[in-house]
Each structure stands twice: as structure tokens, then as C-alpha cells.
Design a protein around this motif. Structure first.
Motif, PDB file in Angstrom:
ATOM      1  N   SER A 179       7.735  30.836  14.026  1.00 29.62           N
ATOM      2  CA  SER A 179       6.292  30.916  13.787  1.00 29.62           C
ATOM      3  C   SER A 179       5.610  29.566  13.945  1.00 29.62           C
ATOM      4  N   THR A 180       6.331  28.488  13.689  1.00 32.28           N
ATOM      5  CA  THR A 180       5.750  27.147  13.805  1.00 32.28           C
ATOM      6  C   THR A 180       6.335  26.356  14.968  1.00 32.28           C
ATOM      7  N   LYS A 181       7.380  26.922  15.598  1.00 32.05           N
ATOM      8  CA  LYS A 181       8.097  26.235  16.683  1.00 32.05           C
ATOM      9  C   LYS A 181       8.595  24.864  16.225  1.00 32.05           C
ATOM     10  N   ARG A 182       9.126  24.859  15.007  1.00 34.69           N
ATOM     11  CA  ARG A 182       9.672  23.621  14.456  1.00 34.69           C
ATOM     12  C   ARG A 182      11.140  23.807  14.076  1.00 34.69           C
ATOM     13  N   SER A 197       9.316  18.951  16.151  1.00 33.34           N
ATOM     14  CA  SER A 197       8.492  19.926  16.861  1.00 33.34           C
ATOM     15  C   SER A 197       9.168  20.304  18.167  1.00 33.34           C
ATOM     16  N   THR A 199       7.538  22.551  20.191  1.00 30.53           N
ATOM     17  CA  THR A 199       6.461  23.189  20.948  1.00 30.53           C
ATOM     18  C   THR A 199       6.709  23.037  22.441  1.00 30.53           C
ATOM     19  N   ASN A 200       7.173  21.857  22.829  1.00 26.52           N
ATOM     20  CA  ASN A 200       7.627  21.615  24.193  1.00 26.52           C
ATOM     21  C   ASN A 200       9.101  21.232  24.107  1.00 26.52           C
ATOM     22  N   GLN A 248       5.654  24.081   5.782  1.00 24.78           N
ATOM     23  CA  GLN A 248       6.097  23.731   7.127  1.00 24.78           C
ATOM     24  C   GLN A 248       6.022  22.238   7.417  1.00 24.78           C
TER      25      GLN A 248
END
Length: 266
Positions: A179-182, A197, A199-200, A248
Motif C-alpha cells: 500500500s505504501t511501496k515501502r 522507498s 516506489t521506483n 508508515q
């Protein structure tokens, strides 16, 4: 004190009972569970006897109304079979049960037989069942869909993992929160919860590093929907540990006391 003499009949009764207890034949099962492949053709149940006497001993092996395998389609067995040990027997007597190989893909099945009604012998009332598992041979292994190729996309190393030969940081348990891409990493050596992170995924970035030392030692971490739970060992390993909850971003939410040395939180 005047001596007391037992009546002769009582004395001989006691001696006879003791002798009977020591020499009564005892029939035993092979083990509590046996496993056989469906295509094996049969399975053998070797029964053993101790203190075999001058007369023959026997026991009935009775099929129980238990299990998922069915007599007829899965195996062949009369409701009751009798196994007999000759007088003075020292070897095992083997009961052979035919196993039928069908063509039905199915789960492993089982049936139960019980040793009952011994003659000139005893059978343990708590160790007289034999559970037989039949492993299916009709469910094919899944075919490989294609070759699997892996290539390194990116990696992340915590700052200063070593100072000379001294380890300063580690990455022991990692939990990804979709959900947070962490990615939340239990840095047990450094006493921290590292937050990264993803995210990328090709450019992993550090978000925060939470000092866990004030709570104890971090053993494990789990993450879901922005809620992070860490299993924390007490500085005294024999004392109760805790589960510490963070948001988070690593902001403390709550601490719950649990048993000693908690680990593998999910």
C-alpha cells in the motif's frame, strides 16, 4: 512382635499372579502410522509378540469406521482378520493388505485398523491402532510454463555496514507494504528499523531509520496497509518482550507486552 504368616492359598495366589504378569504374551503393533504409495500393490503390518507361551496366541485386526479411504475401491480388507502366533513364537507375524491403484487424482487417503480381542495374550489399550496413509499417484506434477530468468535490478546497502572487522548494521528480516511501496528492514545489529522507498525499484531510497534500542532488540518486522509491527526482545532475554507498532513513517503508535524473545511476527 509375633510373626504373621500368610495363608498358603493366598501366598500361592500372589505368586501365581506375579508369574502371570511377568510371562503373559504381549502382542504389539508395528507403529502408530504407516505410509504406502497407491501403486505399491500392498502394505505389510508386522505384528510382534513378547513372552510367547507354550500355547498359541492370537489377536483380531479389525477395520475401523474411520478414515477417508474405502475398502473395495482403495484397498482390500475383510472387516476382521485374525493373526495367530504359534506356541513359543519369537518372530513377527505379518498381515498383508492389498492396496488398489485407481486412476483418480485425489488427496492422500487413510484407513485405521485396531488390535482387539487377544487370545492367550494382552494388547495395549492405548497403543493398538494403526493408521495407514495411501499416497495418491494420479495427480501429475504441474508442467513448467517456461524458463525462469532473473536479473539484478537494484540493491541497497545500509550506511557503514562494517568498521574494520566489526559489523555495525545488518538486514535480517524485510517486510514489504504494497500500500505504501515501502520496505521495512529489521536492522538487528544496528538496533534500528530501516525504512526504504521502493516506489521506483530501480532507485531504492532511504526514508527513515528508527532507533529501536529504547525498546530492546528487534527480531522481526511485519507491515500491512501502513501499519508496522516489530517483535522486540527484552535486553534481558528471559524477561517478557514486546510488539511495538509504528505508522508508515516510523512514528511510534503503541507497545504491547508479549512473552520472552518474540520472533517471526506476521
Amino acid at each position: 512382635m509375633r510373626p504373621y504368616f500368610l495363608p498358603a492359598t493366598l501366598l500361592f495366589s500372589l505368586i501365581g499372579a506375579a508369574a502371570y504378569a511377568q510371562t503373559t504374551p504381549a502382542i504389539s503393533r508395528p507403529s502408530a502410522t504407516l505410509t504406502v504409495a497407491e501403486g505399491a500393490g500392498s502394505i505389510s503390518l508386522p505384528l510382534t509378540i513378547t513372552n510367547a507361551g507354550a500355547a498359541a496366541s492370537s489377536v483380531q485386526v479389525v477395520l475401523q469406521a474411520l478414515g477417508t479411504a474405502t475398502a473395495g475401491p482403495d484397498f482390500t480388507y475383510a472387516t476382521t482378520q485374525t493373526v495367530t502366533f504359534p506356541a513359543g513364537a519369537t518372530g513377527a507375524q505379518t498381515l498383508t493388505i492389498p492396496i488398489l491403484d485407481d486412476a483418480l487424482p485425489e488427496e492422500a487417503e487413510y484407513f485405521v485398523v485396531r488390535l482387539l480381542n487377544p487370545t492367550n495374550a494382552t494388547v495395549s489399550a492405548t497403543a493398538n491402532d494403526v493408521l495407514v496413509y495411501i499416497r495418491d499417484n494420479d495427480t501429475p506434477a504441474p508442467a513448467r510454463a517456461g524458463g525462469l530468468a532473473l536479473s539484478l535490478l537494484q540493491s541497497y546497502q545500509t550506511a557503514a555496514p562494517f568498521s574494520g572487522s566489526t559489523q555495525l548494521n545488518s538486514a535480517e528480516i524485510a517486510a514489504f507494504d504494497a500500500s505504501t511501496k515501502r520496505l521495512y528492514v529489521a536492522n538487528s545489529v544496528g538496533g534500528k528499523l530501516d525504512i526504504l522507498s521502493l516506489t521506483n525499484p530501480a532507485a531504492i531510497a532511504a526514508v527513515a531509520s528508527v532507533n529501536i534500542g529504547s525498546y530492546g532488540g528487534i527480531n522481526s518486522v511485519a507491515a500491512r496497509n501502513g501499519l508496522i509491527a516489530c517483535a522486540i526482545e527484552n535486553t534481558n532475554p528471559q524477561a517478557n518482550g514486546s510488539v511495538v507498532f509504528f505508522d508508515q513513517n516510523g512514528v511510534f503508535l503503541k507497545q504491547v507486552t508479549v512473552g520472552a524473545m518474540p520472533d517471526m511476527i506476521t
